[in-house]
Design a protein around this motif. Structure first.
Motif, PDB file in Angstrom:
ATOM      1  N   GLU A 108       0.758  -1.569  -0.211  1.00 32.84           N
ATOM      2  CA  GLU A 108       0.569  -0.171   0.017  1.00 32.84           C
ATOM      3  C   GLU A 108       1.174   1.665   0.486  1.00 32.84           C
ATOM      4  OE1 GLU A 108      -3.179  -0.145  -0.053  1.00 32.84           O
ATOM      5  OE2 GLU A 108      -3.368  -2.541   0.279  1.00 32.84           O
ATOM      6  N   VAL A 109       0.161   2.456  -0.787  1.00 31.94           N
ATOM      7  CA  VAL A 109       0.631   3.883  -0.748  1.00 31.94           C
ATOM      8  C   VAL A 109      -0.261   4.233   0.189  1.00 31.94           C
ATOM      9  CG1 VAL A 109       1.816   5.399  -1.698  1.00 31.94           C
ATOM     10  CG2 VAL A 109       2.178   3.396  -2.724  1.00 31.94           C
ATOM     11  N   PHE A 110      -0.044   5.004   1.586  1.00 31.51           N
ATOM     12  CA  PHE A 110      -0.776   5.832   2.402  1.00 31.51           C
ATOM     13  C   PHE A 110      -1.058   7.007   2.290  1.00 31.51           C
ATOM     14  CE2 PHE A 110       0.750   2.062   4.693  1.00 31.51           C
ATOM     15  CZ  PHE A 110      -0.574   0.849   4.523  1.00 31.51           C
ATOM     16  N   GLU A 111      -1.419   7.925   2.162  1.00 33.57           N
ATOM     17  CA  GLU A 111      -2.232   9.628   2.060  1.00 33.57           C
ATOM     18  C   GLU A 111      -1.489  10.200   3.111  1.00 33.57           C
ATOM     19  OE1 GLU A 111      -5.608  10.788   1.241  1.00 33.57           O
ATOM     20  OE2 GLU A 111      -5.737   9.287  -0.537  1.00 33.57           O
ATOM     21  N   ALA A 112      -1.445   9.358   4.679  1.00 37.24           N
ATOM     22  CA  ALA A 112      -0.769  10.218   6.051  1.00 37.24           C
ATOM     23  C   ALA A 112      -1.345   8.623   7.119  1.00 37.24           C
ATOM     24  CB  ALA A 112      -2.096  10.878   6.215  1.00 37.24           C
ATOM     25  N   ALA A 159     -14.665   4.994  19.315  1.00 33.95           N
ATOM     26  CA  ALA A 159     -15.769   5.449  18.049  1.00 33.95           C
ATOM     27  C   ALA A 159     -14.815   5.996  17.028  1.00 33.95           C
ATOM     28  CB  ALA A 159     -15.994   6.772  18.300  1.00 33.95           C
ATOM     29  N   PRO A 160     -14.494   6.987  16.003  1.00 35.11           N
ATOM     30  CA  PRO A 160     -14.085   7.336  14.570  1.00 35.11           C
ATOM     31  C   PRO A 160     -13.649   8.497  14.631  1.00 35.11           C
ATOM     32  CG  PRO A 160     -16.340   6.265  14.141  1.00 35.11           C
ATOM     33  CD  PRO A 160     -15.430   5.959  15.121  1.00 35.11           C
ATOM     34  N   ASP A 161     -14.056   8.726  15.618  1.00 31.78           N
ATOM     35  CA  ASP A 161     -13.994  10.372  15.498  1.00 31.78           C
ATOM     36  C   ASP A 161     -12.395  11.247  15.545  1.00 31.78           C
ATOM     37  OD1 ASP A 161     -16.510   9.288  16.227  1.00 31.78           O
ATOM     38  OD2 ASP A 161     -17.368  11.600  16.967  1.00 31.78           O
ATOM     39  N   PRO A 162     -11.663  10.455  16.043  1.00 29.11           N
ATOM     40  CA  PRO A 162     -10.391  11.288  16.387  1.00 29.11           C
ATOM     41  C   PRO A 162      -9.917  11.374  15.171  1.00 29.11           C
ATOM     42  CG  PRO A 162     -10.695   9.421  18.559  1.00 29.11           C
ATOM     43  CD  PRO A 162     -11.526   9.278  17.924  1.00 29.11           C
ATOM     44  N   PHE A 163      -9.711   9.701  14.481  1.00 29.99           N
ATOM     45  CA  PHE A 163      -8.668   9.760  13.491  1.00 29.99           C
ATOM     46  C   PHE A 163      -9.670  10.052  11.439  1.00 29.99           C
ATOM     47  CE2 PHE A 163      -8.128   6.351  15.912  1.00 29.99           C
ATOM     48  CZ  PHE A 163      -6.485   5.996  16.090  1.00 29.99           C
ATOM     49  N   LEU A 164     -10.980  10.061  11.963  1.00 26.71           N
ATOM     50  CA  LEU A 164     -11.680  10.916  11.096  1.00 26.71           C
ATOM     51  C   LEU A 164     -11.459  12.578  11.052  1.00 26.71           C
ATOM     52  CD1 LEU A 164     -15.840   9.261  11.596  1.00 26.71           C
ATOM     53  CD2 LEU A 164     -13.172   8.816  10.296  1.00 26.71           C
ATOM     54  N   GLU A 165     -11.067  12.623  12.371  1.00 26.48           N
ATOM     55  CA  GLU A 165     -10.546  14.606  12.906  1.00 26.48           C
ATOM     56  C   GLU A 165      -9.349  14.445  12.341  1.00 26.48           C
ATOM     57  OE1 GLU A 165     -11.309  18.273  13.083  1.00 26.48           O
ATOM     58  OE2 GLU A 165     -12.526  16.993  13.192  1.00 26.48           O
ATOM     59  N   ALA A 166      -8.395  13.822  12.462  1.00 36.40           N
ATOM     60  CA  ALA A 166      -7.343  14.017  12.330  1.00 36.40           C
ATOM     61  C   ALA A 166      -6.990  13.638  10.588  1.00 36.40           C
ATOM     62  CB  ALA A 166      -6.365  12.795  12.226  1.00 36.40           C
ATOM     63  N   GLY A 208      -6.960  17.038   5.175  1.00 34.01           N
ATOM     64  CA  GLY A 208      -7.230  16.569   4.194  1.00 34.01           C
ATOM     65  C   GLY A 208      -7.637  15.107   3.103  1.00 34.01           C
ATOM     66  N   VAL A 209      -7.288  14.339   3.440  1.00 34.05           N
ATOM     67  CA  VAL A 209      -6.984  12.806   3.315  1.00 34.05           C
ATOM     68  C   VAL A 209      -8.191  12.119   2.972  1.00 34.05           C
ATOM     69  CG1 VAL A 209      -4.248  13.196   3.282  1.00 34.05           C
ATOM     70  CG2 VAL A 209      -5.765  12.026   5.456  1.00 34.05           C
ATOM     71  N   ASP A 210      -7.797  11.524   2.835  1.00 32.42           N
ATOM     72  CA  ASP A 210      -8.895  10.033   2.849  1.00 32.42           C
ATOM     73  C   ASP A 210      -8.411   9.045   4.238  1.00 32.42           C
ATOM     74  OD1 ASP A 210     -10.856   7.891   2.624  1.00 32.42           O
ATOM     75  OD2 ASP A 210     -10.573   7.727   0.526  1.00 32.42           O
ATOM     76  N   PRO A 211      -9.772   8.646   5.552  1.00 31.39           N
ATOM     77  CA  PRO A 211      -9.603   8.184   6.251  1.00 31.39           C
ATOM     78  C   PRO A 211      -9.223   6.793   5.874  1.00 31.39           C
ATOM     79  CG  PRO A 211     -11.115   9.264   6.385  1.00 31.39           C
ATOM     80  CD  PRO A 211     -10.975   9.380   5.004  1.00 31.39           C
ATOM     81  N   GLN A 212     -10.262   6.014   4.751  1.00 34.56           N
ATOM     82  CA  GLN A 212      -9.389   4.437   3.822  1.00 34.56           C
ATOM     83  C   GLN A 212      -8.239   4.604   3.306  1.00 34.56           C
ATOM     84  OE1 GLN A 212     -12.256   3.287   1.750  1.00 34.56           O
ATOM     85  NE2 GLN A 212     -14.201   4.304   2.811  1.00 34.56           N
ATOM     86  N   ARG A 213      -7.283   5.555   2.999  1.00 37.48           N
ATOM     87  CA  ARG A 213      -6.281   5.546   2.638  1.00 37.48           C
ATOM     88  C   ARG A 213      -4.529   6.309   3.665  1.00 37.48           C
ATOM     89  NH1 ARG A 213      -5.369   2.065  -0.375  1.00 37.48           N
ATOM     90  NH2 ARG A 213      -3.630   2.895  -0.778  1.00 37.48           N
ATOM     91  N   CYS A 214      -5.294   5.747   4.571  1.00 37.02           N
ATOM     92  CA  CYS A 214      -4.252   6.294   6.248  1.00 37.02           C
ATOM     93  C   CYS A 214      -4.218   5.281   7.267  1.00 37.02           C
ATOM     94  CB  CYS A 214      -5.339   7.141   7.313  1.00 37.02           C
ATOM     95  SG  CYS A 214      -5.634   9.133   6.862  1.00 37.02           S
ATOM     96  N   LEU A 215      -2.639   5.541   7.342  1.00 34.84           N
ATOM     97  CA  LEU A 215      -2.483   3.854   7.914  1.00 34.84           C
ATOM     98  C   LEU A 215      -1.946   4.563   9.756  1.00 34.84           C
ATOM     99  CD1 LEU A 215      -1.093   1.072   8.726  1.00 34.84           C
ATOM    100  CD2 LEU A 215       1.287   2.033   8.479  1.00 34.84           C
ATOM    101  N   VAL A 216      -3.262   3.813  10.471  1.00 36.38           N
ATOM    102  CA  VAL A 216      -3.509   4.049  11.964  1.00 36.38           C
ATOM    103  C   VAL A 216      -2.087   3.202  12.952  1.00 36.38           C
ATOM    104  CG1 VAL A 216      -4.771   4.071  14.104  1.00 36.38           C
ATOM    105  CG2 VAL A 216      -5.083   4.529  12.136  1.00 36.38           C
ATOM    106  N   VAL A 217      -1.401   4.160  14.278  1.00 34.20           N
ATOM    107  CA  VAL A 217      -0.428   2.961  14.592  1.00 34.20           C
ATOM    108  C   VAL A 217      -0.967   3.161  16.062  1.00 34.20           C
ATOM    109  CG1 VAL A 217       2.237   2.791  15.242  1.00 34.20           C
ATOM    110  CG2 VAL A 217       1.708   3.594  13.147  1.00 34.20           C
TER     111      VAL A 217
END
Length: 220
Positions: free
Chosen positions: A10-14, A143-150, A155-164
């Protein structure tokens, strides 16, 4: 050391980092504060354990009757803010943030704003420009809110983010946000971490900015 599975393709946006247990080790301070709090409010450690990774106000609401919520929340906030001793950066955290200095990254934590800033300062950590705390969202983890707000602020798509993350509740939040997940085994057993990949800590991985985003690799 284990592989990274589908994350390597994968290539992540953030990259969105949890803070406590992922970037910094605040466990001794957390235990001191919550032990004092539990003793004052007549609770046991077993009652607290299953709430790891949730905002303190939500833990209070889960454990105590409504007439104690305001007082008990103020008390744990005070205890935690007053104790930021022996908080240290976890292995690999400095390098991870340095890797992403010119890429999109954020911290999304269950701490409130003052506590997050105090712990970051105590650890000597240089954070990314985007810091999301429980004060910035209507609902904290799981709840997903913290990651959605980040993701929104970056300015990125959450579905293209990697959470650690290090905590099951945090991973639950990441899954609900539609993010990819990388877990570190710093506070929770590997078998209890439901993630796309699991590593010991951030020293095992490198974040590589590329032309169209960010890749994650095992360090040599």
């Amino acid at each position: 050391m284990v592989g990274l599975g589908r994350l390597t393709d994968e290539v992540f946006e953030a990259v969105l980092f949890d803070m406590d247990g992922t970037l910094i080790d605040s466990t001794p301070a957390v235990l001191r504060a919550w032990t004092t709090w539990m003793e004052e409010f007549g609770l046991s450690r077993d009652q607290l354990g299953r709430h790891h990774g949730r905002p303190s106000a939500e833990v209070v609401r889960a454990l105590l009757p409504p007439d104690q919520h305001v007082t008990a929340t103020a008390r744990i906030n005070s205890l935690e803010l007053d104790d930021v001793h022996d908080i240290v950066v976890l292995p690999g955290a400095v390098d991870a943030l340095a890797d992403l200095r010119d890429a999109r990254s954020a911290i999304a934590t269950s701490c409130n704003g003052p506590l997050a800033q105090a712990r970051i300062a105590a650890a000597g950590l240089v954070p990314p420009s985007v810091l999301i705390t429980v004060d910035d969202v209507a609902r904290g983890k799981p709840a997903p809110d913290p990651f959605l707000e980040a993701a929104r602020r970056l300015g990125v798509d959450p579905q293209r983010c990697l959470v650690v993350e290090d905590a099951p509740k945090g991973l639950e939040a990441a899954h609900a946000a539609g993010c990819f997940t990388l877990a570190v085994v710093t506070t929770t057993a590997r078998t209890d971490l439901d993630a796309d990949a699991v590593v010991g800590d951030l020293s095992e991985v490198a974040f590589v900015p590329v032309e169209d985003g960010i890749r994650v690799r095992l360090r040599a």
